[in-house]
Design a protein around this motif. Structure first.
Motif, PDB file in Angstrom:
ATOM      1  N   THR A 103       0.413  -0.819  -0.027  1.00 54.38           N
ATOM      2  CA  THR A 103      -0.085   0.240  -0.188  1.00 54.38           C
ATOM      3  C   THR A 103       0.949   1.097  -0.255  1.00 54.38           C
ATOM      4  O   THR A 103       1.341   1.572   0.944  1.00 54.38           O
ATOM      5  CB  THR A 103      -0.687  -0.273   0.641  1.00 54.38           C
ATOM      6  N   ASP A 104       0.456   1.756  -0.795  1.00 54.94           N
ATOM      7  CA  ASP A 104       0.837   3.326  -0.927  1.00 54.94           C
ATOM      8  C   ASP A 104       0.592   4.296  -0.486  1.00 54.94           C
ATOM      9  O   ASP A 104      -0.519   4.630  -1.351  1.00 54.94           O
ATOM     10  CB  ASP A 104       1.995   3.356  -2.413  1.00 54.94           C
ATOM     11  N   VAL A 105       0.533   5.439   0.101  1.00 52.12           N
ATOM     12  CA  VAL A 105       0.137   6.452   0.407  1.00 52.12           C
ATOM     13  C   VAL A 105       0.212   7.661  -0.599  1.00 52.12           C
ATOM     14  O   VAL A 105       0.965   7.890  -0.571  1.00 52.12           O
ATOM     15  CB  VAL A 105      -0.172   7.080   2.303  1.00 52.12           C
ATOM     16  N   LEU A 106      -0.990   7.812  -1.475  1.00 53.39           N
ATOM     17  CA  LEU A 106      -0.760   9.208  -2.181  1.00 53.39           C
ATOM     18  C   LEU A 106      -0.633  10.388  -1.607  1.00 53.39           C
ATOM     19  O   LEU A 106      -0.398  12.067  -1.932  1.00 53.39           O
ATOM     20  CB  LEU A 106      -1.036   8.719  -3.288  1.00 53.39           C
ATOM     21  N   GLU A 107      -1.776  10.129  -0.917  1.00 50.62           N
ATOM     22  CA  GLU A 107      -2.534  11.787  -0.348  1.00 50.62           C
ATOM     23  C   GLU A 107      -3.083  11.714   0.766  1.00 50.62           C
ATOM     24  O   GLU A 107      -4.206  10.326   1.090  1.00 50.62           O
ATOM     25  CB  GLU A 107      -3.570  12.344  -1.340  1.00 50.62           C
ATOM     26  N   SER A 108      -3.030  12.298   1.686  1.00 54.45           N
ATOM     27  CA  SER A 108      -4.181  11.955   3.157  1.00 54.45           C
ATOM     28  C   SER A 108      -4.153  13.409   3.487  1.00 54.45           C
ATOM     29  O   SER A 108      -3.060  14.607   3.838  1.00 54.45           O
ATOM     30  CB  SER A 108      -3.038  11.657   4.106  1.00 54.45           C
ATOM     31  N   ARG A 109      -5.658  14.528   3.932  1.00 52.36           N
ATOM     32  CA  ARG A 109      -5.936  15.021   4.490  1.00 52.36           C
ATOM     33  C   ARG A 109      -6.941  14.919   5.581  1.00 52.36           C
ATOM     34  O   ARG A 109      -7.591  14.249   4.977  1.00 52.36           O
ATOM     35  CB  ARG A 109      -6.796  16.036   2.692  1.00 52.36           C
ATOM     36  N   ARG A 110      -6.632  15.721   5.801  1.00 51.70           N
ATOM     37  CA  ARG A 110      -8.494  16.237   7.006  1.00 51.70           C
ATOM     38  C   ARG A 110      -8.863  17.335   6.639  1.00 51.70           C
ATOM     39  O   ARG A 110      -8.064  18.608   6.104  1.00 51.70           O
ATOM     40  CB  ARG A 110      -7.581  16.082   8.469  1.00 51.70           C
ATOM     41  N   SER A 111     -10.673  17.141   6.947  1.00 51.33           N
ATOM     42  CA  SER A 111     -11.344  18.079   6.916  1.00 51.33           C
ATOM     43  C   SER A 111     -12.799  18.083   8.265  1.00 51.33           C
ATOM     44  O   SER A 111     -12.161  17.221   8.584  1.00 51.33           O
ATOM     45  CB  SER A 111     -11.968  18.380   6.066  1.00 51.33           C
ATOM     46  N   PHE A 112     -13.348  19.357   8.159  1.00 45.36           N
ATOM     47  CA  PHE A 112     -13.920  19.134   9.239  1.00 45.36           C
ATOM     48  C   PHE A 112     -15.664  19.450   8.805  1.00 45.36           C
ATOM     49  O   PHE A 112     -16.068  20.348   7.167  1.00 45.36           O
ATOM     50  CB  PHE A 112     -13.786  20.218  10.019  1.00 45.36           C
ATOM     51  N   GLU A 113     -16.611  18.633   8.910  1.00 44.97           N
ATOM     52  CA  GLU A 113     -18.055  18.710   8.734  1.00 44.97           C
ATOM     53  C   GLU A 113     -18.661  18.146   9.720  1.00 44.97           C
ATOM     54  O   GLU A 113     -18.356  17.406   9.792  1.00 44.97           O
ATOM     55  CB  GLU A 113     -18.665  17.250   7.385  1.00 44.97           C
TER      56      GLU A 113
END
Length: 424
Positions: A103-113
Motif C-alpha cells: 500500500t502506497d499512500v498518495l494523499e492524506s488530508r483532514r477536513s471538518f464537516e
C-alpha cells in the motif's frame, strides 16, 4: 465519551456468508488499484484509530475494485452506539491484510464537516487474489478443525458418561426416574423465551425474558450468559453517557453473578468464561480477565471473540506497565501473548502489541529484537510512520545506512518532518 460495546449476537458464533462481488475483468494474480477512502471520526476514536480505519476503508475498496469474487464466512457481532445497532466483521481486517501486499499512500488530508473531523486518504494498493483465496481457504480449514475438535469433545463426554455408568455397581433395587409433570414443557418455554430475548433490541425486555427462562429451567446456562452480557451492555451505555460508577456498578455485579452461576452449572462453557473475563475487565482486574479468556481459548482454540478480548486486555495491561516503567513485567505480559500458538492470521490484530514490544526492546538495548518486532508492524502497515522512524534510527545506530535511509525516505513521504531531516 461514547463507546461502542461489542457483544455476540448469540451464545454461539453466528455465521453469515459475505460475498465480495464486483465486475471482474483482470486475469492477473496481482493488480494495482488507485482508490480513495473516507472516514468520519467517531467520539471514541483516537487520531491513530481514525487513521487506521480510513486506511482500512480504502483498502477494502481497493479489494472490491480489483475485481475479486470470493465467498467467505465471517463471525458477525452486534455493535451498539447511541441506541443504534450495527454489525461488524471480526475477520474483515485479517482478510484485507491477506489480499493487499503493498500500500502506497498518495494523499492524506483532514477536513471538518458538521464539527466532526473527516479523514480522507488516497492510496495505490497492490492486490493479490491468490493470497486472499489462500487466507479464506486457511480459515475454512481452521473452521473444519474447530468443528472436528468440538465433535471429539462431545463424543469424549458421551463415552465418559457411558464409562461411569458401566462402572457403577448394580443395586438390588432399580428405580425408574420420572421427570416431574410439565418439566419438558418448562424447558421448551425457557428456550422459546431465550430465542425471543435474542431477537429483542430492548435491553430491559432482554433482562425480563432471560430471567423468566432461567426461572423455568434453572439448569439452562444460556439465559444466564445472555442476561449477563445484557447487564454489561447496560453498564457500557451508562458509561458512555458519562454516568457515575455508582450508577452502573450494580449492572456489573449482576453480570458477575450470572457468569459465576453459569460456570457452576458448566465449568467448561467458553461463553461463560468470556463473560467472566469481561466482568473483570470492567473491574480493572486484567490478570484475572486474561486468565478467563485464556481458559476459554484452551477449551475452544478457535473462539475468535475471546482471542480479540485477550489481545486487547493484554496490550492494555502491558501499556500501563510501560507507563510506570515496569519494563520486565510489561515484556513478560507481551511475550505471553505474542509467543502463543495463535494462527498467523491474528498477527494484524496484534500490531499495537508488536509495536509496544519493539519499544521495550529498544529501551532495553535489544536492537535486533526491536527491529524484528518493528518489521512485523511495517509488514502489517507500511504507512506506520512511528515504526518506520524507530526502525530507521535503529538501523542508523547499527550503521546500516542504506536501510536507515529507506525507512526515513518512506516516513518523509508520509509527512514526518523529522524523517526528512535525517536524509542527506
Amino acid at each position: 465519551m461514547n463507546r461502542a460495546t461489542l457483544l455476540p449476537l448469540t451464545p454461539a458464533a453466528l455465521l453469515l456468508p459475505i460475498i465480495f462481488l464486483v465486475a471482474s475483468e483482470a486475469t492477473a494474480t496481482e493488480t494495482t488499484v488507485v482508490t480513495e477512502g473516507q472516514y468520519v471520526m467517531a467520539d471514541g476514536d483516537t487520531l491513530a484509530m481514525a487513521e487506521d480505519k480510513v486506511l482500512q476503508r480504502a483498502q477494502r475498496k481497493a479489494v472490491e475494485e480489483a475485481g475479486i469474487y470470493l465467498e467467505s464466512t465471517f463471525h458477525d457481532y452486534e455493535s451498539v452506539r447511541n441506541g443504534k445497532s450495527t454489525q461488524v466483521s471480526a475477520l474483515e481486517i485479517r482478510t484485507l491484510a491477506a489480499a493487499i501486499t503493498k500500500t502506497d499512500v498518495l494523499e492524506s488530508r483532514r477536513s471538518f464537516e458538521h464539527g466532526r473531523p473527516v479523514f480522507t486518504i488516497r492510496i495505490r494498493a497492490v492486490v493479490n487474489v491468490d493470497h486472499l483465496q489462500e487466507a479464506v481457504r486457511r480459515w475454512r480449514s481452521e473452521e473444519q478443525l474447530a468443528a472436528h475438535f468440538r465433535q471429539l469433545q462431545k463424543e469424549n463426554a458421551e463415552l465418559k458418561a457411558q464409562l461411569r455408568e458401566a462402572q457403577t455397581p448394580p443395586s438390588g433395587v432399580r428405580t425408574l426416574a420420572i421427570d416431574p409433570p410439565g418439566r419438558t414443557g418448562s424447558q421448551g418455554q425457557a428456550r422459546h423465551l431465550l430465542e425471543t430475548a435474542l431477537h429483542s433490541y430492548n435491553l430491559r425486555q432482554k433482562i425480563d425474558l432471560t430471567s423468566q427462562a432461567a426461572a423455568l429451567d434453572p439448569q439452562f446456562v444460556d439465559p444466564l450468559i445472555v442476561r449477563g452480557q445484557t447487564y454489561l451492555k447496560m453498564a457500557s451505555l451508562a458509561f458512555s453517557n458519562k454516568s457515575l460508577p455508582s450508577e452502573y456498578s450494580e449492572y456489573i455485579d449482576c453480570a458477575r453473578m450470572d457468569f459465576d452461576r453459569a460456570l457452576i452449572l458448566d465449568a467448561r462453557n467458553p461463553w461463560a468464561l468470556l463473560g467472566q473475563g469481561d466482568v473483570h475487565t470492567w473491574l480493572n482486574q486484567p490478570e484475572v480477565a486474561e486468565n478467563a479468556y485464556t481458559q476459554a481459548l484452551e477449551i475452544d482454540p478457535f473462539f475468535d471473540i475471546a482471542r480479540q478480548r485477550l489481545i486487547r486486555v493484554t496490550t492494555s495491561q502491558a501499556r500501563k506497565l510501560v507507563s510506570t516503567k515496569q519494563w520486565g513485567p510489561a515484556m513478560t505480559t507481551l511475550n505471553r501473548m505474542l509467543n502463543s500458538s495463535a494462527s498467523e492470521s491474528w498477527i494484524p490484530s496484534q500490531k499495537e502489541a508488536y509495536l509496544l514490544r519493539g519499544e521495550l526492546h529498544q529501551r532495553l538495548n535489544q536492537s535486533a529484537q526491536a527491529i524484528d518486532d518493528l518489521s512485523v508492524v511495517i509488514d502489517i502497515d507500511p504507512t506506520h510512520v512511528q515504526a518506520l522512524m524507530m526502525r530507521g534510527q535503529l538501523y542508523q545506530e547499527q550503521q546500516h545506512g542504506q536501510l536507515a535511509k529507506e525507512d526515513f525516505e518512506q516516513a518523509c513521504i508520509l509527512g514526518a518532518p523529522t524523517a526528512c531531516e535525517q536524509l542527506p
